[in-house]
Design an enzyme around this catalytic site. Structure first.
Site, short mmCIF file in Angstrom:
data_model
loop_
_atom_site.label_atom_id
_atom_site.label_comp_id
_atom_site.label_asym_id
_atom_site.label_seq_id
_atom_site.Cartn_x
_atom_site.Cartn_y
_atom_site.Cartn_z
N GLU A 133 89.72 122.61 39.47
CA GLU A 133 90.10 121.46 39.98
C GLU A 133 90.75 120.61 38.78
O GLU A 133 91.56 119.69 38.77
CB GLU A 133 89.22 120.71 40.76
CG GLU A 133 88.79 121.21 42.25
CD GLU A 133 89.95 121.40 43.16
OE1 GLU A 133 90.78 120.71 42.98
OE2 GLU A 133 89.57 121.96 44.35
N ARG A 183 94.56 119.55 38.64
CA ARG A 183 95.12 117.85 38.76
C ARG A 183 94.84 117.42 37.45
O ARG A 183 95.83 116.48 37.16
CB ARG A 183 93.61 117.38 39.66
CG ARG A 183 93.46 117.73 40.73
CD ARG A 183 92.53 117.27 41.56
NE ARG A 183 92.01 117.88 42.82
CZ ARG A 183 91.91 117.34 44.04
NH1 ARG A 183 92.04 116.12 44.30
NH2 ARG A 183 91.28 118.06 44.92
N ASP A 224 95.46 131.81 48.11
CA ASP A 224 96.84 131.04 48.10
C ASP A 224 97.53 130.98 46.88
O ASP A 224 98.77 131.77 46.40
CB ASP A 224 96.90 129.67 48.72
CG ASP A 224 95.62 128.82 48.49
OD1 ASP A 224 95.01 129.29 47.12
OD2 ASP A 224 95.66 127.85 48.76
N GLU A 226 101.15 121.14 51.77
CA GLU A 226 101.89 122.41 51.85
C GLU A 226 103.05 122.53 52.69
O GLU A 226 104.15 123.26 52.30
CB GLU A 226 101.00 123.63 51.84
CG GLU A 226 99.94 123.73 50.96
CD GLU A 226 98.82 122.98 50.61
OE1 GLU A 226 98.63 121.96 51.59
OE2 GLU A 226 98.00 122.96 49.70
N THR A 281 100.84 124.13 40.93
CA THR A 281 100.09 124.22 42.45
C THR A 281 99.94 122.70 42.83
O THR A 281 99.61 122.32 44.07
CB THR A 281 99.08 125.14 42.61
OG1 THR A 281 98.80 125.27 43.83
CG2 THR A 281 97.78 124.85 41.81
#
Ligand code: DMJ
Length: 463
Positions: A126, A130, A253, A369, A453
Site C-alpha cells: 500500500e 500510494r 489483479d 476500476e 495501479t
C-alpha cells in the site's frame, strides 16, 4: 495482439474521440449512443466540482492527516501517525485537473511536513502504490526535487521488505528499523512494485530498486502452475502456495497489469515474455459465457477447473487492461458485463455471483476500476457509449455516496448504508478516471505516460 514498447504501442490512442452534436442518450441498445463534446466538457466540470468537495472536506476537517472520515468529519491516520496518504495520493489528480492552487498547497504540505523516519510497521504494498507512486508522479509533473528526495528516502527504508529467503517481499516493514514480517502474501502484493521502484531507479541512477522489485515479479511468475496460472496466496519464506484459487480479482489483479505495463514503460523484454505467457493462460481458463454474456471467474491454478462464478468491483479493471494490450473485442464484452452488474443495484458490489446474479459481498469502498476500463475503452475505440456509461456511474456515485464533507464507502450496495471511511484512492483514482473519461484527449497523453495501479502517471524520461 500488438506487442511493442511504449512509444509505438500507444499509437493506437491517436483514434479521435467522436464529436457528436446531440446530448447523451444511454442506455438503449436500439439507439446509437451519442455524447456531445459540449456535454463531455460539462461532465468534466462536474467531476472537478465533486473532487473539490472531497478535497475541501479533507482540508477543513483532516488537514495534515492521512484521511478524512466523511460522516463524522474526523481525521484518520492509518498507523496512528500521519504519512499524508490523501495529499500524496491526490496531488497528481489536482495537476491533471488544472487545480493549481490546491496542488501547490498539497505540495508544500508534503515537502515541509512529510517524514518517513518513524517507528511504524507499514504495509509495504500500500505504501509503494500510494506514497512512492504519488511522490514519483508528483516529482515528474512539478520538477520539485523535494518530492524525489522523499521518494528515495522512502524507497530506501522499504527495501528490507525484500530480504526474505525467496526475494518475495514480506507484507510489513518498519520504516525506521527495517524489521520486516508477515509471511503470507500474494501475487498482487509481490508483483505490483516494479513501475514505482523501477522509476525510482531510473530517476536516481541507483539500480537496486529495479532489481529487487523485478526479482519479486519474476519469483511470482516462476511459481505459476504447469498450465500457466498463479494462485491467490503464498508464503514468502517457503515460496509455497497456500491458496491455489486463480482469477483476476483481489490479491492477483495488478500482477497481470504490471507484467504488461513494465514492458511498455521500461521496454523490459522479460516482462514482455512473462506477459505473453500469462495472458494466454488467463484467456484460456478465466472466461465464461453465461446466457450470452461474458465474464471472467475463478478456477483452480493447477487444473483450470472452475471453482466459482465470482466477479466484482476489483475484477472490473480487466476490460481496461485487455483493451490496452490489444484485445478490444473481449474488453468490450466484459465492460458490458461490468456495467450490467453496476446497474443491478445502481452501484457495483465487491463480489457478485454472475450465474445466480446475486451479491456475495455487498460493500463498495468507492472503487475506480470500472471507470478506468471505461476510460481506456473510450480512448481506444472513440465509442461514445463509454462516456454515457461513465455519466450514469458518476450520477449514481454522487447520489449514493456523497456526504457533507466527502464521499463515503457503502456497507451495502443493496441498502446503500454508508460507512465512515473515504479511501485515498477515491482522490487518486476514481475521480481521476472520471475526469479523464470526459476531458479532452490531450489532458493526459497515453503516448507519453503509463498509469500505475493507483493511477499515478509515470513518464519515461530516461534513455
Ligand atoms: C487501489 O488501491 C489500487 O488500484 C489497487 O491495485 C487495487 N485496489 C485499489 C482500488 O480499488
Amino acid at each position: 495482439m500488438r506487442l511493442r514498447p511504449l512509444l509505438l504501442s500507444f499509437a493506437l490512442f491517436a483514434v479521435p474521440t467522436i464529436g457528436v452534436a446531440a446530448e447523451a442518450s444511454f442506455p438503449d441498445a436500439a439507439t446509437p449512443v451519442v455524447f456531445s463534446d459540449a456535454k463531455a466538457a460539462r461532465s468534466a466540470e462536474q467531476v472537478k466540482a465533486q473532487f473539490l468537495h472531497a478535497w475541501r472536506g479533507y482540508k477543513e476537517h483532516a488537514w495534515g492527516h492521512d484521511a478524512l472520515k466523511p460522516l463524522s468529519n474526523k481525521p484518520h491516520d492509518w498507523y496512528g501517525e500521519s504519512l499524508l496518504m490523501t495529499p500524496v495520493d491526490a496531488i497528481d489528480t489536482m495537476i491533471v485537473m488544472g487545480l493549481d492552487e490546491e496542488a501547490r498547497d498539497a505540495r508544500e504540505l508534503i515537502a515541509t511536513k512529510l517524514s518517513f523516519d518513524r517507528d511504524l510497521d507499514v504495509k509495504h504494498f500500500e505504501i509503494v502504490i500510494r506514497l512512492l507512486g504519488g511522490l514519483l508522479s508528483g516529482y515528474q509533473m512539478t520538477d520539485d526535487k523535494r518530492l524525489l528526495d522523499l521518494a528515495e528516502d522512502l524507497g530506501t527504508r522499504l527495501l528490507p521488505a525484500f530480504d526474505s529467503p525467496t526475494g518475495l517481499p514480506y507484507v510489513y516493514v518498519n520504516l525506521r528499523t527495517g524489521n520486516a514480517h508477515g509471511n503470507e502474501s500474494n501475487p498482487a502484493e509481490a508483483g505490483t512494485l516494479l513501475l514505482e521502484y523501477g522509476t525510482l531507479s531510473k530517476l536516481t541512477g541507483n539500480p537496486v530498486f529495479y532489481e529487487k522489485a523485478k526479482r519479486a515479479l519474476v519469483e511470482t511468475y516462476k511459481r505459476r502452475s504447469k498450465i500457466g496460472l498463479v494462485g491467490e496466496r503464498f508464503d514468502v519464506t517457503t515460496g509455497e502456495w497456500t491458496n491455489t484459487r486463480s482469477h483476476v480479482g483481489a490479491r492477483i489483479d495488478s500482477y497481470y497489469e504490471y507484467l504488461w505495463k513494465c514492458w511498455t514503460l521500461f521496454g523490459d523484454e522479460d516482462c514482455h515474455a512473462m506477459w505473453k505467457d500469462s495472458i494466454a493462460a488467463a484467456n484460456r481458463y478465466y472466461p465464461e459465457e453465461v446466457e450470452g454474456s461474458l465474464w471472467v471467474g475463478h478456477v483452480d491454478m493447477e487444473t483450470g477447473k472452475r471453482v466459482a462464478s465470482r466477479y466484482g468491483a476489483l475484477d472490473a479493471f480487466w476490460p481496461g487492461l485487455l483493451a490496452l494490450s490489444g484485445d478490444v473485442a473481449q474488453a468490450r464484452r466484459l465492460q458490458d458485463s461490468s456495467f450490467a452488474m453496476w446497474q443491478q443495484w445502481g452501484i457495483e458490489p465487491e463480489a457478485y455471483d454472475y450465474r445466480k446474479r446475486e451479491v456475495t459481498s455487498a460493500g463498495y469502498p468507492l472503487r475506480p476500476e470500472i471507470v478506468e476500463s471505461a476510460w481506456y475503452l473510450h480512448r481506444l475505440t472513440g465509442d461514445a457509449k463509454y462516456r454515457a456509461m461513465g455519466q450514469v456511474m458518476l450520477d449514481d456515485f454522487v447520489r449514493y455516496t456523497r456526504t457533507g464533507s466527502g464521499f463515503a464507502t457503502l456497507k451495502s450496495v443493496v441498502t446503500k448504508e454508508k460507512v465512515d471511511d473515504m479511501e485515498s484512492f477515491v482522490l487518486a483514482e476514481t475521480f481521476k478516471y472520471f475526469y479523464l473519461l470526459f476531458a479532452p484527449p490531450q489532458t493526459l497523453d497515453p503516448e507519453k505516460v503509463v498509469l500505475t495501479t493507483e493511477a499515478h502517471p509515470l513518464r519515461r524520461t530516461w534513455k
